[in-house]
Structure formats: C-alpha cells, structure tokens
Write an enzyme that holds these catalytic residues in place. Structure first.
Site: not given
Length: 195
Positions: A54, A70-72
C-alpha cells in the site's frame, strides 16, 4: 512535507487527526487477496507485506512526503482474519471469537524518500462473552463490517472487549509509537507534523 496516509480507513485518519496531524488521504489500490495468497511466511510478515504494498503504491506521487501504509488482521486459533464485509459473516465471527483471546496484528510501512521503515505490532485482545442479542445488534449496525477481526475498540465494539495488552492505537489501526520510531529513524520529529 506532509504525512500521506495510503488508506481510506476513518480510524487511521482519526488517530492522526487526534494526534495533531492533518494527513493527505490517498487510498492505495492493491489486490489484498492476491498478495495474501502469494505470501509465504509468518502472519506478522503477511500484514507487513500488505502495508508495504500500500505504501509503495502511492509513494511515487508524493516525493518528499512521509507515506504510511498499514494493514490489520486478527490472528485467532492460528488463522488470520480480515474484514467480514457482511452482517452474516460478522455474526459468525463473533460466535467464533466471543470469550476468546486473539492477537490483532497491524503491519506498518512508512516511507520517506528512499528510506523505508517496516514494523508489525501485536496487541492481545480479550473478547467478551457477548450475548446473542448484542452480537446480532452489533452486526446489524454495520460498524464492524470493514474492520479487521470484526470489531472496533473506539466505538460500539468497545462494549465487547474485556481488555487489551499492548498499544491501543495499533488496535484502532495505526500505532503512534511505531510511527514515532519511523520518523526518528528518518531524522524527523513527530512535532514537525503537528498543525
């Protein structure tokens, strides 16, 4: 020099705004499913790979800025779970995770020029044994549909989280301590980005 958020997440934006930063919002267009399918390695490395994709997807358009990807995802019973997207999937997830303990993994990739800082934070989440009626009402609200692990900490979902161990901002979607460490590694101060 600005902070560019490669995400449309209102929670990530809220964290930055509440921390005195008005980020540029430039959502990245990446195929998350394909990236996850192609990724081999630990769950922490998988979310970091998504965050990295990203950040790099928007960085070329923002030279001289700090770009955050960011990624969760929720790691529960050795399986990574992303967003449920529907009421039915949310109900099913909550019936699976109610009363359990899981890890919310948030991958971060912060870019500044040629410099890259990648870190995944892990926070332990203790889910409440929510009632069937509350699970149904929470799912019907739509709030958790676009949230990793089918919950929020900062809104309605907070009713159903008994406690966390770790960084609360990371659970919401963006770790301020990770961002601070990244900025310091680039020779920048956090306060330089405050409005």
């Amino acid at each position: 020099m600005r902070i560019v958020l490669a995400s449309s997440s209102p929670s990530r934006r809220m964290i930055l705004v509440n921390a005195g930063v008005d980020p540029l919002i430039r959502p990245a267009d990446v195929d998350e499913d394909a990236l996850l399918a192609a990724h081999e390695g630990s769950p922490a490395a998988a979310v970091a790979a998504l965050a990295r994709a990203k950040a790099h997807a928007v960085a070329a358009d923002h030279p001289g800025d700090v770009v955050i990807g960011g990624d969760s995802m929720l790691l529960i019973d050795d399986h990574l779970q992303g967003k449920p997207h529907t009421r039915e999937a949310t109900v099913a997830r909550w019936h699976e995770q109610a009363g359990k303990v899981a890890q919310l993994l948030t991958g971060h990739c912060i870019l500044f020029g040629e410099q890259e800082f990648v870190e995944t934070s892990a926070t332990t989440v203790h889910f409440a044994q929510a009632s069937d009626a509350d699970i149904a009402a929470y799912a019907a609200s739509g709030e958790p549909w676009q949230c990793a692990g089918a919950f929020t900490l900062e809104a309605l979902g907070g009713w159903f989280i008994d406690r966390i161990e770790g960084d609360p901002s990371s659970v919401i979607g963006l770790s301020l301590p990770v961002l601070r460490r990244a900025l310091y590694s680039f020779g920048l101060d956090a306060s330089a980005f405050w409005r």
